[in-house]
Design a protein around this motif. Sequence first.
Motif, PDB file in Angstrom:
ATOM      1  N   THR A   1      61.480  28.516  81.195  1.00 43.80           N
ATOM      2  CA  THR A   1      61.318  29.223  82.415  1.00 43.80           C
ATOM      3  C   THR A   1      61.257  28.321  83.657  1.00 43.80           C
ATOM      4  O   THR A   1      60.484  27.207  83.478  1.00 43.80           O
ATOM      5  CB  THR A   1      59.648  29.814  82.468  1.00 43.80           C
ATOM      6  N   GLN A   2      61.821  28.530  84.713  1.00 48.68           N
ATOM      7  CA  GLN A   2      61.515  27.769  85.862  1.00 48.68           C
ATOM      8  C   GLN A   2      60.694  28.611  86.779  1.00 48.68           C
ATOM      9  O   GLN A   2      60.859  29.731  87.125  1.00 48.68           O
ATOM     10  CB  GLN A   2      63.006  27.526  86.535  1.00 48.68           C
ATOM     11  N   VAL A   3      59.631  27.748  87.143  1.00 44.80           N
ATOM     12  CA  VAL A   3      58.252  28.458  87.940  1.00 44.80           C
ATOM     13  C   VAL A   3      58.809  27.992  89.408  1.00 44.80           C
ATOM     14  O   VAL A   3      58.854  26.810  89.766  1.00 44.80           O
ATOM     15  CB  VAL A   3      57.143  28.042  87.473  1.00 44.80           C
ATOM     16  N   LYS A   4      58.635  28.959  90.496  1.00 44.50           N
ATOM     17  CA  LYS A   4      59.046  28.566  91.769  1.00 44.50           C
ATOM     18  C   LYS A   4      57.956  29.289  92.688  1.00 44.50           C
ATOM     19  O   LYS A   4      57.715  30.442  92.565  1.00 44.50           O
ATOM     20  CB  LYS A   4      60.361  29.155  92.475  1.00 44.50           C
TER      21      LYS A   4
ATOM     22  N   SER B   1      56.422  34.502 102.881  1.00 44.81           N
ATOM     23  CA  SER B   1      57.449  35.468 102.206  1.00 44.81           C
ATOM     24  C   SER B   1      58.823  35.207 103.201  1.00 44.81           C
ATOM     25  O   SER B   1      59.606  36.213 103.121  1.00 44.81           O
ATOM     26  CB  SER B   1      57.101  37.025 102.542  1.00 44.81           C
ATOM     27  N   SER B   2      59.082  34.024 103.676  1.00 48.57           N
ATOM     28  CA  SER B   2      60.012  33.884 104.493  1.00 48.57           C
ATOM     29  C   SER B   2      61.492  33.507 103.570  1.00 48.57           C
ATOM     30  O   SER B   2      62.601  33.748 104.175  1.00 48.57           O
ATOM     31  CB  SER B   2      59.773  32.579 105.310  1.00 48.57           C
ATOM     32  N   THR B   3      61.234  33.322 102.276  1.00 50.42           N
ATOM     33  CA  THR B   3      62.344  33.116 101.472  1.00 50.42           C
ATOM     34  C   THR B   3      62.514  34.152 100.409  1.00 50.42           C
ATOM     35  O   THR B   3      62.122  33.765  99.278  1.00 50.42           O
ATOM     36  CB  THR B   3      62.456  31.708 101.152  1.00 50.42           C
ATOM     37  N   PRO B   4      62.908  35.385 100.422  1.00 49.39           N
ATOM     38  CA  PRO B   4      63.150  36.114  99.393  1.00 49.39           C
ATOM     39  C   PRO B   4      64.165  35.689  98.518  1.00 49.39           C
ATOM     40  O   PRO B   4      65.110  34.809  98.767  1.00 49.39           O
ATOM     41  CB  PRO B   4      63.468  37.304 100.356  1.00 49.39           C
ATOM     42  N   VAL B   5      64.255  36.237  97.188  1.00 48.86           N
ATOM     43  CA  VAL B   5      65.186  35.620  96.349  1.00 48.86           C
ATOM     44  C   VAL B   5      66.517  36.634  96.707  1.00 48.86           C
ATOM     45  O   VAL B   5      66.633  37.964  96.385  1.00 48.86           O
ATOM     46  CB  VAL B   5      64.894  36.145  94.669  1.00 48.86           C
TER      47      VAL B   5
ATOM     48  N   TYR C   1      69.158  32.181  98.960  1.00 46.58           N
ATOM     49  CA  TYR C   1      68.228  31.166  98.353  1.00 46.58           C
ATOM     50  C   TYR C   1      68.848  30.662  96.866  1.00 46.58           C
ATOM     51  O   TYR C   1      68.493  29.544  96.674  1.00 46.58           O
ATOM     52  CB  TYR C   1      67.043  31.988  98.113  1.00 46.58           C
ATOM     53  N   LEU C   2      69.421  31.645  96.275  1.00 49.00           N
ATOM     54  CA  LEU C   2      69.932  30.936  94.866  1.00 49.00           C
ATOM     55  C   LEU C   2      71.281  29.938  94.778  1.00 49.00           C
ATOM     56  O   LEU C   2      71.349  29.047  94.107  1.00 49.00           O
ATOM     57  CB  LEU C   2      70.310  32.313  94.059  1.00 49.00           C
ATOM     58  N   THR C   3      71.810  30.265  95.974  1.00 49.61           N
ATOM     59  CA  THR C   3      73.229  29.443  95.838  1.00 49.61           C
ATOM     60  C   THR C   3      73.268  28.383  97.092  1.00 49.61           C
ATOM     61  O   THR C   3      74.246  27.426  97.036  1.00 49.61           O
ATOM     62  CB  THR C   3      74.488  30.237  96.364  1.00 49.61           C
TER      63      THR C   3
ATOM     64  N   ARG D   1      58.085  34.907  95.166  1.00 43.10           N
ATOM     65  CA  ARG D   1      59.158  35.349  95.966  1.00 43.10           C
ATOM     66  C   ARG D   1      59.507  36.906  95.723  1.00 43.10           C
ATOM     67  O   ARG D   1      59.653  37.313  94.366  1.00 43.10           O
ATOM     68  CB  ARG D   1      60.531  34.381  96.364  1.00 43.10           C
ATOM     69  N   ALA D   2      59.787  37.553  96.553  1.00 40.47           N
ATOM     70  CA  ALA D   2      59.948  39.064  96.594  1.00 40.47           C
ATOM     71  C   ALA D   2      61.648  39.355  96.332  1.00 40.47           C
ATOM     72  O   ALA D   2      62.461  38.233  96.997  1.00 40.47           O
ATOM     73  CB  ALA D   2      59.613  39.938  97.614  1.00 40.47           C
ATOM     74  N   PRO D   3      61.944  40.156  95.565  1.00 35.41           N
ATOM     75  CA  PRO D   3      63.551  40.408  95.680  1.00 35.41           C
ATOM     76  C   PRO D   3      63.933  40.915  97.049  1.00 35.41           C
ATOM     77  O   PRO D   3      63.109  41.618  97.679  1.00 35.41           O
ATOM     78  CB  PRO D   3      63.891  41.298  94.518  1.00 35.41           C
ATOM     79  N   ASP D   4      65.392  40.491  97.552  1.00 31.01           N
ATOM     80  CA  ASP D   4      65.843  40.964  98.683  1.00 31.01           C
ATOM     81  C   ASP D   4      66.462  42.590  98.231  1.00 31.01           C
ATOM     82  O   ASP D   4      67.494  42.107  97.777  1.00 31.01           O
ATOM     83  CB  ASP D   4      66.951  40.085  99.275  1.00 31.01           C
ATOM     84  N   PRO D   5      66.057  43.525  99.042  1.00 34.17           N
ATOM     85  CA  PRO D   5      66.670  44.726  98.655  1.00 34.17           C
ATOM     86  C   PRO D   5      68.164  44.892  99.448  1.00 34.17           C
ATOM     87  O   PRO D   5      68.957  45.961  98.804  1.00 34.17           O
ATOM     88  CB  PRO D   5      65.781  45.953  99.264  1.00 34.17           C
TER      89      PRO D   5
END
Length: 489
Positions: free
Chosen positions: A71-74, A79-83, A87-89, A125-129
Amino acid sequence: MEPLPAPSPTSVRITGDHYQWLIAWEGCLALLRENAARSENPVISVGVELDGVGNLDDVVLLRRTPPHTYTQVKYTVDSSTPVNEEYLTKPSKDGGPSVLRKIAKAWRKLTTDATPADLALFTNRAPDPTDPLVAVRDSRSQFLMPKAGLQGPRSALGAARTRWAAAAGLTEDELRELLSVLRFDLARDQTHVQDRLQLLMAVAGLRHDEHAVARGADWVAKQVREGHRTLTLDMVKAAVDTLGLKAGPARAVLSIATLKLDPLAGDADYAIDWIDRFDGSSDFTKRRPLPPATWTQLQTDIEAAPARLPLGSTAISITGSIRLAPAFLTGTAFRMVTGADLAVLQRGQLWSTSDPYDAPQPPTVHQHSLDQGDDLAVAIAVATDPTEDVLEYLREQQVPVSNLLVLTPPGGARDGSVPDTAAANALAIGIRDIVRRATRTTPRIHLFLAGPMGLALLLGHRWNRLRPTVVYEDVRTAQGYEAAFTVQA
């Protein structure tokens, strides 16, 4: 209320560390519970910032046989950076590899010899819908697959898949493989993590107040400071004793969800998921199976549960969201004569069938004559009094009963009339004894319940040496009630 000041860099770092220690303590609880419950492939140690596993080293659950969980914990302060793809790339601030590329590199290393691995990105972080790939995440499994692998290269999903693969340094087929084992455990804010830990500590037989959770996380932090990167079962057991956390037996977990997702379903030894098989759009409206699903099918699933738990499990925690009739049936599936000890969290308290009480508490009895047959109707009126509704139903449906017995706590039906586990056990036995005496010559019992879910579970657990019982659920339709289950008592 005055707004909180902006957190300092030191505050953010300390909070992020504490967030990681909470997740590691969750791993320690899995270590305790799975070994106590003799799970088939238990966690044997918990790694914290473990060497040799790349950036998936924050919390590692090492099992007897793979797949291990990396597990990577972030943690983020806002809430300015949703997943999402950005963010991932995006490369790191110092120009280093992106989050996704680091995960891909670690995955390749961990699976070089074809050893399976379970990977997780755990973050508040919340998912970006609006993100094509993140939006198809299954909230139950936390995987982007299989939906992420659908649609062609010209679709928005396919184009995003191509960009992700390039950013990760993978082919698209490799990306599909990675996304098949990488869970996106998102929107886990600290309050949610704290609540979940309290549930897990309860089923592990530990004190489960906020102070107890903090002591567990602080113990993990102390081990890391002292250079211990692998936490063993003996170390965690010793910590439980030293910290004074022990409260009862560790329990196997049975999750039954008909109303909403159970946060412990993934940790359960056996889970029954009927959320999509119940009619209604919310947990307030879900009251009956959605055709073609039936009460009979649900009864079959619940009654099969004892055989699905680890062999020899006698201490069992019931988690999830169910109404009163399924809760009662669950109690009868693990009846007292089987030697089972059931427990459920009721408004923050753990109610267990083995908890002591001073003496049985006889309920107050109100009798209503119907003269429609030889059976007996029984209404348990604890949180509210359903007498008028039950009488109306019995008359309209011409249920073949001679009388309706309404059983209430001595103080009457009201919220809080059963304050704790001792009172619940005492009242459950008092109710059972009254019904036994009233049904010696009765062919069948018709049971209606209005009270705490925990009381329904405890009552079902003790429902032995009684007549066959039809259990009704309040379905809030024109007819009011519906026969849900028949129990051979």
